[in-house]
Write a protein that holds these residues in place. Structure first.
Motif, PDB file in Angstrom:
ATOM      1  N   TYR A   1      11.598   1.951   8.068  1.00 48.15           N
ATOM      2  CA  TYR A   1      11.768   2.810   6.899  1.00 48.15           C
ATOM      3  C   TYR A   1      10.859   2.398   5.752  1.00 48.15           C
ATOM      4  O   TYR A   1      10.413   1.260   5.665  1.00 48.15           O
ATOM      5  N   ILE A   2      10.562   3.379   4.910  1.00 47.25           N
ATOM      6  CA  ILE A   2       9.617   3.179   3.811  1.00 47.25           C
ATOM      7  C   ILE A   2      10.398   3.207   2.497  1.00 47.25           C
ATOM      8  O   ILE A   2      11.237   4.086   2.279  1.00 47.25           O
TER       9      ILE A   2
ATOM     10  N   TRP B   1       7.531  -5.448   6.247  1.00 47.99           N
ATOM     11  CA  TRP B   1       6.187  -5.378   6.837  1.00 47.99           C
ATOM     12  C   TRP B   1       5.116  -5.606   5.775  1.00 47.99           C
ATOM     13  O   TRP B   1       4.046  -6.080   6.051  1.00 47.99           O
TER      14      TRP B   1
ATOM     15  N   LYS C   1       1.801  -0.870   2.316  1.00 50.11           N
ATOM     16  CA  LYS C   1       0.722  -0.243   3.078  1.00 50.11           C
ATOM     17  C   LYS C   1       0.335   1.078   2.450  1.00 50.11           C
ATOM     18  O   LYS C   1       1.138   1.702   1.769  1.00 50.11           O
ATOM     19  N   HIS C   2      -0.887   1.487   2.729  1.00 53.33           N
ATOM     20  CA  HIS C   2      -1.348   2.797   2.282  1.00 53.33           C
ATOM     21  C   HIS C   2      -0.778   3.859   3.198  1.00 53.33           C
ATOM     22  O   HIS C   2      -0.877   3.745   4.422  1.00 53.33           O
ATOM     23  N   LEU C   3      -0.155   4.873   2.618  1.00 55.27           N
ATOM     24  CA  LEU C   3       0.436   5.928   3.429  1.00 55.27           C
ATOM     25  C   LEU C   3      -0.652   6.888   3.893  1.00 55.27           C
ATOM     26  O   LEU C   3      -1.635   7.127   3.181  1.00 55.27           O
ATOM     27  N   ALA C   4      -0.464   7.442   5.077  1.00 58.02           N
ATOM     28  CA  ALA C   4      -1.454   8.367   5.631  1.00 58.02           C
ATOM     29  C   ALA C   4      -1.497   9.669   4.836  1.00 58.02           C
ATOM     30  O   ALA C   4      -2.510  10.360   4.808  1.00 58.02           O
ATOM     31  N   TYR C   5      -0.383  10.009   4.223  1.00 57.77           N
ATOM     32  CA  TYR C   5      -0.314  11.174   3.332  1.00 57.77           C
ATOM     33  C   TYR C   5       0.753  10.871   2.293  1.00 57.77           C
ATOM     34  O   TYR C   5       1.686  10.104   2.558  1.00 57.77           O
TER      35      TYR C   5
ATOM     36  N   ILE D   1       3.980  10.754   0.041  1.00 60.85           N
ATOM     37  CA  ILE D   1       5.378  11.160   0.117  1.00 60.85           C
ATOM     38  C   ILE D   1       5.966  11.003  -1.282  1.00 60.85           C
ATOM     39  O   ILE D   1       5.890   9.920  -1.866  1.00 60.85           O
TER      40      ILE D   1
ATOM     41  N   PHE E   1       6.917  -0.988   3.820  1.00 55.13           N
ATOM     42  CA  PHE E   1       7.501  -0.724   5.134  1.00 55.13           C
ATOM     43  C   PHE E   1       8.460  -1.850   5.495  1.00 55.13           C
ATOM     44  O   PHE E   1       8.140  -3.018   5.336  1.00 55.13           O
TER      45      PHE E   1
ATOM     46  N   LEU F   1      10.951  -3.118   8.723  1.00 53.68           N
ATOM     47  CA  LEU F   1      11.272  -2.930  10.141  1.00 53.68           C
ATOM     48  C   LEU F   1      12.596  -3.609  10.464  1.00 53.68           C
ATOM     49  O   LEU F   1      12.848  -4.725  10.036  1.00 53.68           O
TER      50      LEU F   1
ATOM     51  N   ILE G   1       6.372   8.883  10.464  1.00 54.81           N
ATOM     52  CA  ILE G   1       6.657   7.747   9.593  1.00 54.81           C
ATOM     53  C   ILE G   1       5.441   7.397   8.727  1.00 54.81           C
ATOM     54  O   ILE G   1       5.378   6.350   8.110  1.00 54.81           O
ATOM     55  N   CYS G   2       4.470   8.313   8.698  1.00 55.54           N
ATOM     56  CA  CYS G   2       3.375   8.211   7.729  1.00 55.54           C
ATOM     57  C   CYS G   2       2.373   7.105   8.054  1.00 55.54           C
ATOM     58  O   CYS G   2       1.645   6.654   7.177  1.00 55.54           O
ATOM     59  N   LEU G   3       2.332   6.648   9.282  1.00 55.06           N
ATOM     60  CA  LEU G   3       1.322   5.660   9.654  1.00 55.06           C
ATOM     61  C   LEU G   3       0.018   6.339  10.039  1.00 55.06           C
ATOM     62  O   LEU G   3      -1.057   5.767   9.924  1.00 55.06           O
ATOM     63  N   MET G   4       0.133   7.581  10.540  1.00 52.69           N
ATOM     64  CA  MET G   4      -1.056   8.360  10.905  1.00 52.69           C
ATOM     65  C   MET G   4      -0.988   9.717  10.219  1.00 52.69           C
ATOM     66  O   MET G   4       0.095  10.214   9.952  1.00 52.69           O
ATOM     67  N   PRO G   5      -2.134  10.314   9.952  1.00 53.71           N
ATOM     68  CA  PRO G   5      -2.129  11.599   9.255  1.00 53.71           C
ATOM     69  C   PRO G   5      -1.878  12.778  10.201  1.00 53.71           C
ATOM     70  O   PRO G   5      -2.234  12.722  11.377  1.00 53.71           O
TER      71      PRO G   5
END
Lengths: 195, 75
Positions: free
Chosen positions: A8-9, A43, A46-50, A52, A60, A62, B64-68
């Motif tokens: 979870y973030i 964790w 971290k940089h989020l991929a998009y 939120i 993060f 775990l 979970i936002c690890l990949m786009p």
């Protein structure tokens, strides 16, 4: 016994103390459903991929746990959804029992007296492990400068811990991936030409 | 035009990988293009069984936002 894993973030702007309280909250909520927490650790940021909720980064966390009875995790899932401090979470079922990486964080956060002791133990553990995994990190940096440059130091240290047990295999895989990447790219090129 | 035929092979069966972890972004990135799209099996050459697992892992990783979902390169 079934084993699950929840990632979870959490909002990245939270202080360490607040993150610890969230860890304790989540652990407490999960223990209502008769589960045994095996791993529960941060964790790192971290940089989020998009984005939120307009956040570009996220902390993060775990958590891996085992569940003895066959009851559903639906209540826990809805609780996680309703918790406003958790941006997002994902629960997956594990095929086998997860390996315990470090002393569970929840126990140390519950009892304030043991906090200092637990943290000392953790530091010792990381020192011991870091010696073993130095080789792995060296090869990683050599083979993939781009990827390692993006990573946070915190994240790297966690990965070191995770991979320390399987150091020789990792290095082999690294080499293999390098070779296969080339092959894949070539395959793409040929595909394009064929089109 | 003379084409040199290359052997396509499944990366996972070749390296004896049985399970694909959604947290292993470095691995999953190899099977998506620059846009973040999942590459087809005819390009990657992975076997059907492992491709199904791969797709699942990539989609979990996206959730979970690890990949786009889409990566246009614009931040």
């Amino acid at each position: 016994m079934r084993y699950y894993e929840t990632l979870y973030i959490v909002n990245p702007n939270f202080e360490d103390k607040k993150v610890e309280t969230i860890l304790a909250e989540v652990g407490g909520e999960l223990q209502k459903t008769k589960t045994k927490v095996i791993n529960h650790h941060v964790w790192g940021k971290k940089h989020l991929a998009y984005p939120i909720q307009k956040q570009k980064y996220g902390t993060f966390i775990l958590m891996q746990y085992g569940k003895e009875d066959a009851g559903s995790l639906l209540e826990f899932d809805t609780w996680m959804k309703l918790n406003t401090s958790i941006l997002r979470h994902l629960t997956t079922r594990l095929e086998s029992e997860p390996v315990q990486i470090e002393a569970p964080v929840i126990e140390s956060s519950k009892k304030s007296n043991e906090d200092s002791e637990a943290s000392n133990k953790k530091e010792k553990g990381t020192e011991e492990k870091s010696g073993e995994s130095e080789k792995v990190t060296e090869t990683q940096t050599e083979s993939s400068d781009e990827v390692s440059a993006e990573k946070d130091p915190v994240e790297e240290s966690i990965e070191e811990n995770a991979t320390s047990g399987e150091a020789p295999e990792e290095t082999q895989e690294q080499e293999d991936t390098a070779e296969t990447e080339e092959a894949d790219q070539d395959a793409e090129n040929t595909e394009k030409e064929a089109d | 035009m003379a084409f040199k035929s290359r052997r396509k092979y499944c990366y996972f069966t070749e390296n004896n990988i049985k399970e694909i972890d959604y947290k292993d972004v470095k691995l999953l990135r190899r099977f998506t293009n620059d846009q973040g799209k999942i590459m087809p099996r005819r390009v990657t050459g992975s076997c059907a069984k492992m491709h199904r697992k791969l797709v699942r892992a990539i989609k979990q990783s996206r959730m979970i936002c690890l990949m786009p979902f889409t990566d246009t390169g614009v931040e």
